[in-house]
Design an enzyme around this catalytic site. Structure first.
Site, mmCIF file in Angstrom:
data_model
loop_
_atom_site.group_PDB
_atom_site.id
_atom_site.type_symbol
_atom_site.label_atom_id
_atom_site.label_comp_id
_atom_site.label_asym_id
_atom_site.label_seq_id
_atom_site.Cartn_x
_atom_site.Cartn_y
_atom_site.Cartn_z
ATOM 1 N N CYS A 220 -59.401 52.570 49.325
ATOM 2 C CA CYS A 220 -59.065 51.515 50.291
ATOM 3 C C CYS A 220 -58.632 52.027 51.658
ATOM 4 C CB CYS A 220 -57.991 50.615 49.704
ATOM 5 S SG CYS A 220 -58.452 49.975 48.100
HETATM 6 C C1 UGA Z 1 -53.910 50.029 48.611
HETATM 7 C C2 UGA Z 1 -52.848 49.006 49.027
HETATM 8 O O1 UGA Z 1 -51.548 49.526 48.742
HETATM 9 C C3 UGA Z 1 -53.057 47.697 48.308
HETATM 10 O O2 UGA Z 1 -52.110 46.731 48.770
HETATM 11 C C4 UGA Z 1 -54.468 47.190 48.600
HETATM 12 O O3 UGA Z 1 -54.736 45.980 47.928
HETATM 13 C C5 UGA Z 1 -55.458 48.238 48.136
HETATM 14 O O4 UGA Z 1 -55.204 49.464 48.843
HETATM 15 C C6 UGA Z 1 -56.850 47.726 48.406
HETATM 16 O O5 UGA Z 1 -57.220 47.561 49.572
HETATM 17 O O6 UGA Z 1 -57.571 47.353 47.460
HETATM 18 P P1 UGA Z 1 -54.242 51.686 46.548
HETATM 19 O O7 UGA Z 1 -55.300 52.338 47.371
HETATM 20 O O8 UGA Z 1 -54.555 51.324 45.152
HETATM 21 O O9 UGA Z 1 -53.734 50.332 47.243
HETATM 22 O O10 UGA Z 1 -53.011 52.677 46.460
HETATM 23 P P2 UGA Z 1 -51.642 52.922 47.246
HETATM 24 O O11 UGA Z 1 -50.561 52.867 46.261
HETATM 25 O O12 UGA Z 1 -51.530 52.054 48.411
HETATM 26 O O13 UGA Z 1 -51.815 54.435 47.714
HETATM 27 C C7 UGA Z 1 -52.867 54.848 48.571
HETATM 28 C C8 UGA Z 1 -52.702 56.298 48.946
HETATM 29 O O14 UGA Z 1 -51.588 56.470 49.828
HETATM 30 C C9 UGA Z 1 -52.423 57.229 47.773
HETATM 31 O O15 UGA Z 1 -53.171 58.417 47.912
HETATM 32 C C10 UGA Z 1 -50.941 57.506 47.856
HETATM 33 O O16 UGA Z 1 -50.576 58.738 47.313
HETATM 34 C C11 UGA Z 1 -50.734 57.498 49.358
HETATM 35 N N1 UGA Z 1 -49.342 57.175 49.750
HETATM 36 C C12 UGA Z 1 -48.815 55.957 49.489
HETATM 37 C C13 UGA Z 1 -48.581 58.130 50.419
HETATM 38 O O17 UGA Z 1 -49.051 59.262 50.681
HETATM 39 N N2 UGA Z 1 -47.305 57.808 50.806
HETATM 40 C C14 UGA Z 1 -46.761 56.590 50.558
HETATM 41 O O18 UGA Z 1 -45.600 56.355 50.960
HETATM 42 C C15 UGA Z 1 -47.531 55.648 49.882
#
Ligand code: UGA
Length: 521
Positions: free
Chosen positions: A274
């Site tokens: 995403c």
């Molecule tokens: C993300 C959004 O959080 C969802 O709200 C959205 O619906 C989704 O994309 C989508 O568009 O379908 P997702 O990709 O499943 O969800 O995962 P996240 O938990 O958001 O993490 C994304 C990436 O960011 C991961 O690699 C995670 O490790 C990284 N991340 C997240 C960080 O490096 N730091 C943070 O503080 C949070």
């Protein structure tokens, strides 16, 4: 209101999780796929991919007959009242979202609508740039059905906000539902359904026009990606100051009521299906509208650099060369509780390590088959271990890339026992001070190193190389300036000026050309 029958077109994360949760809440749901194998799997009660808690729900709602998978679009549409378009919109080379599946699905719904004489509702759920529902989906629906949107059938756009690994929880407990509506009747129909699904829960329902709803999705994801790049940049600055800890800093930042610290975890960068895709798509969308998306471009660039940065830290700990060093990667998936490898930082890290001739061994509790078959296969040499211990065996350095629970629980003794020397680069900051003290060397993202300019040095060396390549200084001058830097500290550019090898004007002129920095004031 009687319970409408639901069709979900697309059985990926978004589609199947919604289908399972709607079925769990008592709705009759048809999940439509074009893949026979997926249909058979779902009808046997098995999701075709791993997602926490999904298996148990699918098994139960298939058994009670509330969820059924069907092959193709027609049957799903003919037997339902609300159809959700939940197909994928992957990135094209240009960064734009590929709408091929959205188009095909809209056309197929249109064909089926031709045979229906009751009012029904089409809901776009896929991530699509503003204007897509009105300019792409509706014309296809009208053309293939011979009917009029807003009169014979309704249209809404309702983005999803679920996180992989927590998709079931997020679908059961959304913080809000956003409804973009073509007209009031369409919006009221969808709102009625959502109120039934979330009866007894206090879920705000926000109604707006189609384009605004489409933009909300990009707005949320790119904002969160921006938070992550922002904190990673701050972390890199923090690393140059001994004793500082970005995680402590974030507690302080987040205490301001205007700032939510939830997505300010510094680490090895964001991945997944995403954030990378949506940042790219919005950049491309903006450029097509003659808006230069400077901030978004930088968000992407900082994220790219973060993987290089993690490798640079390991390189420094290895004395400046990774050649022949055995590097253990713990975690491959883009985040824990999923086997998804799409755009995972591990891919970039592994590639950088390989380019520097490191021996790579990796372990992940779930993502190895995916990594092996689709993401790291053939391109680089990597050995996949079956356990943490096997992965760490005789390793010179361990880089943690995914914060799986299994890794959090590891004691320092495991590293001390298995590795040649327990040198750890914690790309997700999962280990506490107690742990850090007990291993041979520990470097964490955003944790100030005792060697104040240590991690920055790699970037500075790069600047030195660039200046040499551009013919602004000689190799010998660079070496003298680096000696000066080792002796007295300071930045490479400042040392070159101090030694009289370069004027400030020339350095700023060069940086200006490289990075588009202009000297103001
Ligand atoms: C993300 C959004 O959080 C969802 O709200 C959205 O619906 C989704 O994309 C989508 O568009 O379908 P997702 O990709 O499943 O969800 O995962 P996240 O938990 O958001 O993490 C994304 C990436 O960011 C991961 O690699 C995670 O490790 C990284 N991340 C997240 C960080 O490096 N730091 C943070 O503080 C949070």
């Amino acid at each position: 209101m009687t319970k409408p029958k639901i069709a979900i077109l697309g059985t990926g994360y978004v589609g199947l999780v919604a289908a399972a949760v709607f079925a769990e809440r008592g709705f009759d749901v048809l999940a439509s796929s074009l893949d026979k194998e997926k249909v058979n799997l779902i009808n046997r009660g098995q999701p075709p991919f791993y997602e926490k808690d999904l298996g148990a729900i699918v098994e139960s709602v298939v058994r009670t007959g509330k969820l059924r998978a069907v092959l193709g679009r027609r049957e799903a549409v003919l037997d339902s009242d609300i159809f959700f378009i939940a197909v994928g919109t992957p990135s094209l080379m240009s960064g734009e979202a590929d709408l091929r599946l959205v188009r095909e699905t809209a056309a197929a719904i249109g064909e089926a609508l031709r045979e229906k004489d009751t009012y029904s509702l089409v809901v776009a759920r896929s991530t699509i740039v503003p204007g897509t529902t009105r300019n792409v989906i509706i014309p296809l629906l009208e053309k293939h059905s011979g009917k009029k949107a807003g009169e014979d059938f309704g249209v809404c756009m309702s983005p999803e906000f679920l996180r992989q690994g927590a998709a079931v929880y997020d679908t059961r407990n959304p913080d809000s539902v956003v409804i973009g509506e073509l007209d009031t009747r369409s919006g009221t129909f969808l709102e009625g359904f959502c109120r039934q699904v979330y009866a007894g829960q206090n879920v705000p329902i926000l109604r707006m026009n189609l384009e605004s709803a489409e933009m909300v999705k990009y707005g949320r994801n790119t904002f969160l990606a921006m938070n992550i790049s922002y904190i990673n940049e701050l972390a890199r600055i923090a690393e140059t100051i001994p004793g500082i800890d970005i995680y402590e800093v974030v507690k302080g930042i987040g205490a301001d009521w205007r700032i939510n610290p939830a997505f300010l975890n510094a680490g090895c960068g964001y991945g997944g299906s995403c954030f990378p895709k949506d940042v790219k798509a919005l950049i491309s969308f903006a450029r097509l509208r003659a808006v230069q998306p400077q901030l978004l471009e930088t968000v992407e660039e900082v994220n790219e650099q973060q993987a290089i940065h993690v490798v640079a830290i390991a390189k420094q700990e290895m004395g400046g060369s990774l050649k022949g060093k055995r590097i253990a990667l713990l975690g491959l998936s883009f985040k824990p509780d999923t086997d998804d490898m799409r755009e995972a930082p591990a891919i970039k890290v592994a590639n950088h390590l390989y380019a520097q001739e490191a021996d790579i061994v990796a372990y992940d509790p779930r993502a190895v088959p995916n990594a092996r078959e689709r993401f790291i296969r053939d391109t680089i040499k990597i050995y996949y271990a079956d356990s943490v211990q096997e992965c760490l065996k005789e390793a010179d350095c361990c880089i943690l890339l995914t914060e799986w629970e299994e890794f959090r629980k590891l004691s320092p003794e495991v590293f001390n026992r298995c590795m040649k020397r327990s040198v750890i680069v914690d790309g997700r900051r999962i280990w506490d001070e107690e742990f850090r003290k007990k291993v041979a060397a520990y470097r964490g993202i955003g944790l100030g190193s005792d060697n104040a300019y240590a991690s920055e040095q790699t970037v500075l060396l790069k600047l030195g190389d660039m200046l040499t390549k551009a013919g602004l200084i000689t190799q010998e001058q660079l070496e003298r300036a680096l000696e000066e830097q080792n002796r007295t500290g300071g930045l490479i550019g400042a040392n070159l000026i101090k030694l009289g090898y370069l004027t400030e004007e020339a350095l700023l002129g060069f940086l200006g050309k490289q990075y588009g920095i202009s000297r103001k004031g």
